[in-house]
Design a protein around this motif. Structure first.
Motif, mmCIF file in Angstrom:
data_model
loop_
_atom_site.group_PDB
_atom_site.id
_atom_site.type_symbol
_atom_site.label_atom_id
_atom_site.label_comp_id
_atom_site.label_asym_id
_atom_site.label_seq_id
_atom_site.Cartn_x
_atom_site.Cartn_y
_atom_site.Cartn_z
ATOM 1 N N GLU A 61 0.848 -1.189 0.000
ATOM 2 C CA GLU A 61 0.000 0.000 0.000
ATOM 3 C C GLU A 61 0.882 1.237 0.000
ATOM 4 O O GLU A 61 1.856 1.318 0.732
ATOM 5 C CB GLU A 61 -0.880 -0.006 1.253
ATOM 6 C CG GLU A 61 -1.717 1.217 1.428
ATOM 7 C CD GLU A 61 -2.495 1.221 2.743
ATOM 8 O OE1 GLU A 61 -3.162 2.224 3.006
ATOM 9 O OE2 GLU A 61 -2.413 0.239 3.511
ATOM 10 N N THR A 63 0.251 5.344 0.382
ATOM 11 C CA THR A 63 -0.725 6.383 0.692
ATOM 12 C C THR A 63 0.015 7.662 1.058
ATOM 13 O O THR A 63 1.236 7.659 1.188
ATOM 14 C CB THR A 63 -1.683 5.930 1.825
ATOM 15 O OG1 THR A 63 -2.761 6.856 1.938
ATOM 16 C CG2 THR A 63 -0.951 5.806 3.161
ATOM 17 N N ASN A 67 -3.684 11.301 4.281
ATOM 18 C CA ASN A 67 -4.673 10.223 4.341
ATOM 19 C C ASN A 67 -4.411 9.281 5.508
ATOM 20 O O ASN A 67 -5.342 8.824 6.169
ATOM 21 C CB ASN A 67 -4.707 9.453 3.025
ATOM 22 C CG ASN A 67 -5.404 10.210 1.929
ATOM 23 O OD1 ASN A 67 -6.050 11.237 2.169
ATOM 24 N ND2 ASN A 67 -5.271 9.732 0.711
ATOM 25 N N ALA A 68 -3.145 8.980 5.771
ATOM 26 C CA ALA A 68 -2.809 8.097 6.894
ATOM 27 C C ALA A 68 -3.184 8.748 8.224
ATOM 28 O O ALA A 68 -3.795 8.105 9.087
ATOM 29 C CB ALA A 68 -1.321 7.751 6.866
ATOM 30 N N THR A 75 -5.803 5.369 -1.398
ATOM 31 C CA THR A 75 -4.391 5.054 -1.596
ATOM 32 C C THR A 75 -3.980 5.476 -3.000
ATOM 33 O O THR A 75 -4.811 5.587 -3.905
ATOM 34 C CB THR A 75 -4.113 3.545 -1.445
ATOM 35 O OG1 THR A 75 -4.867 2.835 -2.437
ATOM 36 C CG2 THR A 75 -4.477 3.040 -0.056
ATOM 37 N N MET A 78 -2.352 0.200 -4.470
ATOM 38 C CA MET A 78 -2.693 -0.886 -3.553
ATOM 39 C C MET A 78 -2.628 -2.196 -4.327
ATOM 40 O O MET A 78 -3.199 -2.319 -5.407
ATOM 41 C CB MET A 78 -4.109 -0.702 -3.012
ATOM 42 C CG MET A 78 -4.651 -1.905 -2.279
ATOM 43 S SD MET A 78 -3.976 -2.105 -0.647
ATOM 44 C CE MET A 78 -4.861 -0.831 0.193
ATOM 45 N N ARG A 163 3.450 -0.892 4.083
ATOM 46 C CA ARG A 163 2.653 0.330 3.991
ATOM 47 C C ARG A 163 3.609 1.507 3.884
ATOM 48 O O ARG A 163 4.322 1.833 4.838
ATOM 49 C CB ARG A 163 1.750 0.489 5.209
ATOM 50 C CG ARG A 163 0.821 1.672 5.082
ATOM 51 C CD ARG A 163 -0.237 1.649 6.160
ATOM 52 N NE ARG A 163 -1.313 2.549 5.813
ATOM 53 C CZ ARG A 163 -1.777 3.485 6.625
ATOM 54 N NH1 ARG A 163 -1.291 3.612 7.842
ATOM 55 N NH2 ARG A 163 -2.750 4.266 6.226
ATOM 56 N N ILE A 165 4.084 5.438 3.466
ATOM 57 C CA ILE A 165 3.343 6.669 3.764
ATOM 58 C C ILE A 165 4.191 7.846 3.308
ATOM 59 O O ILE A 165 5.193 8.194 3.933
ATOM 60 C CB ILE A 165 3.021 6.769 5.268
ATOM 61 C CG1 ILE A 165 2.253 5.533 5.714
ATOM 62 C CG2 ILE A 165 2.249 8.051 5.565
ATOM 63 C CD1 ILE A 165 2.179 5.345 7.214
#
Length: 179
Positions: A61, A63, A67-68, A75, A78, A163, A165
C-alpha cells in the motif's frame, strides 16, 4: 527469483523457528538485507522480481501522510496478493505508456518495533529520487516512512505487508513504480 540469504537466521534458529529466540542484531541484519535487496530490485528495473519479496497473500500500500493521519482509505497504489503485484508489473511492461525513468532509494533508521513468533514489525524512513531518462536531472520524488510486517517463510523473511506513507500529498507525475 529473489535471492536473499537467510543463513544467519538458519544458524540462529538452532532447534526452533521462533523469531523471539533469535538475537536482535541478527534480526536487524536480515531485515536490513531484505530492505536493501527490495530497493535494489526496484532501482535496477527488475520489477518481475518485486512480488517475490512478499508472502503469497502479501499486501502493498502506498498512501499519503494526510490520508494516513486522517485514517482515510484512499491510496495511491494498492496491491493485495502476489498475483495482483504480478498483474501490475505485466501492465507496466506491456500496457502502460510512460517516460523511461529511474528510481534511487535511500532507506534510513530501520527500527524493529515488535517481534512475535513468526513476524517482525519494522519501520523506516525513505527518500526516493527519480530521473527521467530524457531529462537526466534527478528530482526528489517522494520522502516518507514505511511500516512493514515481515514474516518468516521457508525463503527467509518476506513482506507480509508493506505500507508506504509519503510525506508529499501529491506526486509530480504519474506514479508508475512501487516505492
Amino acid at each position: 527469483m529473489v535471492k536473499v540469504s537467510n543463513k544467519h537466521l538458519d544458524a540462529a534458529w538452532g532447534h526452533g523457528r521462533d523469531l523471539r529466540d533469535i538475537p536482535g542484531v541478527t534480526l536487524f541484519f536480515e531485515a536490513t538485507q531484505l530492505m536493501q535487496a527490495y530497493c535494489a530490485c526496484i532501482d535496477g528495473d527488475r520489477l518481475e522480481d518485486w512480488p517475490d519479496f512478499f508472502t503469497p497473500d502479501g499486501r502493498y500500500e502506498l498512501t499519503t501522510r494526510e490520508n494516513a493521519d486522517r485514517r482515510l482509505p484512499a491510496t495511491a497504489m494498492m496491491c493485495e496478493g502476489a498475483g495482483m503485484m504480478r498483474d501490475r508489473v505485466v501492465s507496466l511492461r506491456h500496457a502502460n505508456i510512460f517516460a523511461k525513468q529511474y528510481y534511487r532509494h535511500i532507506v534510513t533508521e530501520l527500527l524493529i518495533d515488535e517481534i512475535t513468533e513468526s513476524t517482525l514489525s519494522v519501520s523506516s524512513n525513505y527518500l526516493v529520487t527519480r530521473t527521467l531518462a530524457a531529462e537526466g536531472d534527478p528530482i526528489v520524488f517522494s520522502v516518507g516512512r514505511a511500516t512493514d510486517t515481515l514474516m518468516l517463510t521457508d525463503r527467509g523473511l518476506r513482506f507480509q505487508s508493506r505500507r508506504v506513507i509519503a510525506d508529499n500529498d501529491r506526486f509530480h507525475t504519474l506514479l508508475v513504480l512501487p516505492i
